[in-house]
Design an enzyme around this catalytic site. Structure first.
Site, PDB file in Angstrom:
ATOM      1  CG  HIS A  23      -2.021  -2.341  -2.728  1.00 43.97           C
ATOM      2  ND1 HIS A  23      -1.299  -2.726  -2.041  1.00 43.97           N
ATOM      3  CD2 HIS A  23      -0.931  -3.391  -3.398  1.00 43.97           C
ATOM      4  CE1 HIS A  23      -0.427  -2.301  -1.097  1.00 43.97           C
ATOM      5  NE2 HIS A  23      -0.460  -3.533  -2.318  1.00 43.97           N
ATOM      6  CD  GLU A  51      -0.540   2.070  -4.926  1.00 42.53           C
ATOM      7  OE1 GLU A  51      -0.251   3.337  -4.580  1.00 42.53           O
ATOM      8  OE2 GLU A  51      -1.232   1.156  -3.807  1.00 42.53           O
ATOM      9  CG  HIS A  61      -2.827   5.342   3.705  1.00 48.28           C
ATOM     10  ND1 HIS A  61      -2.515   3.793   3.045  1.00 48.28           N
ATOM     11  CD2 HIS A  61      -3.372   4.721   4.251  1.00 48.28           C
ATOM     12  CE1 HIS A  61      -3.819   3.392   4.026  1.00 48.28           C
ATOM     13  NE2 HIS A  61      -3.996   3.844   4.890  1.00 48.28           N
TER      14      HIS A  61
END
Length: 257
Positions: A43, A73, A206
């Site tokens: 990310h 991401e 997450h």
């Protein structure tokens, strides 16, 4: 079967804290793949606080060489700036197998919520279309508790043209740590079924860890992918990267059987 994509952002955090090239993010990603990870996630953020543009290019080359998925991401609304060409431009350059859209602002320490599909749908739709035109599978970050009312819930993601949703599992991890995860699992299971009924695949990520992943996969149906970074890298400090990735694979394999 649930595939495991390892997020190697934290390797870059450690490297950047000292400068130089160690630890080597590509070597770490290769070790994860050697241990059985199905893919690699990063990310990159506009401030280059961890993964940088050059890392994205290098990791893309590694995943192509190994024939595994690369999951990129990012916030599709973040404007380009020096060192960060913008999320769509990055995807155009490296053509990840999956582009995961996340509504994180520059000041956020980490991703902590899904999209507001009522507010964001008009802006998201052309970005989803552009990414799909590049050949990317598109996943959008979503909260499990979004309303089921028409035009407000997970079903909107399918109307936007997304292929998958990634359920933000932070609230589940917090509830599990308090010893109160059962009700939250029901919320996530219901969200997954609603997404699947709308034609969407379901990813999750997450704060998933070895402690809470098994219960999550047992309760939430047909999770296609989990992307795990912070907990996995933290656990690897004690047990080693190879052993930790293999332990996660054992959890996903048990869920599949």
């Amino acid at each position: 079967m649930t595939v495991l994509s390892v997020n190697v952002n934290k390797i870059a955090v450690l490297r950047n804290s000292r400068g130089g090239a160690e630890p080597d993010i590509v070597r770490a990603a290769r070790a994860c793949l050697d241990a059985g990870a199905h893919g690699i996630t990063v990310h990159p953020r506009p401030d280059a606080r961890h993964v940088r543009h050059d890392d994205v290019v290098a990791l893309s080359a590694l995943t192509r060489e190994r024939g595994v998925e690369f999951n990129l991401e990012g916030n599709p609304f973040a404007p380009p700036r020096p060192g960060y060409p913008g999320f769509l431009a990055l995807c155009e350059q490296v053509r990840p197998a999956q582009a995961t859209l996340v509504p994180d602002g520059d000041g956020q320490l980490t991703s902590d919520h899904g999209f507001d599909f009522v507010r964001d749908s008009d802006a998201l739709a052309p970005r989803v279309a552009a990414l799909k035109a590049l050949g990317c599978r598109v996943s959008v970050f979503a909260d499990a508790h979004v309303e089921a009312a028409p035009g407000a819930g997970l079903e909107v993601a399918a109307q936007l043209g997304a292929d998958r949703v990634e359920l933000y599992t932070g609230p589940y991890a917090e509830a599990f740590a308090r010893g109160d995860g059962t009700a939250m699992l029901q919320t996530f299971a219901a969200a997954a079924r609603r997404a699947q009924a709308a034609g969407l695949g379901v990813n999750a990520g997450h704060d998933l860890s070895q402690a809470n992943l098994g219960a999550f996969l047992a309760a939430v149906p047909q999770v296609l992918e989990v992307s795990i970074g912070h907990a996995l890298i933290s656990e690897a400090l004690y047990d080693g990267l190879d052993a930790t990735v293999r332990a996660y694979r054992a959890i996903t394999d048990r869920a599949a059987s």
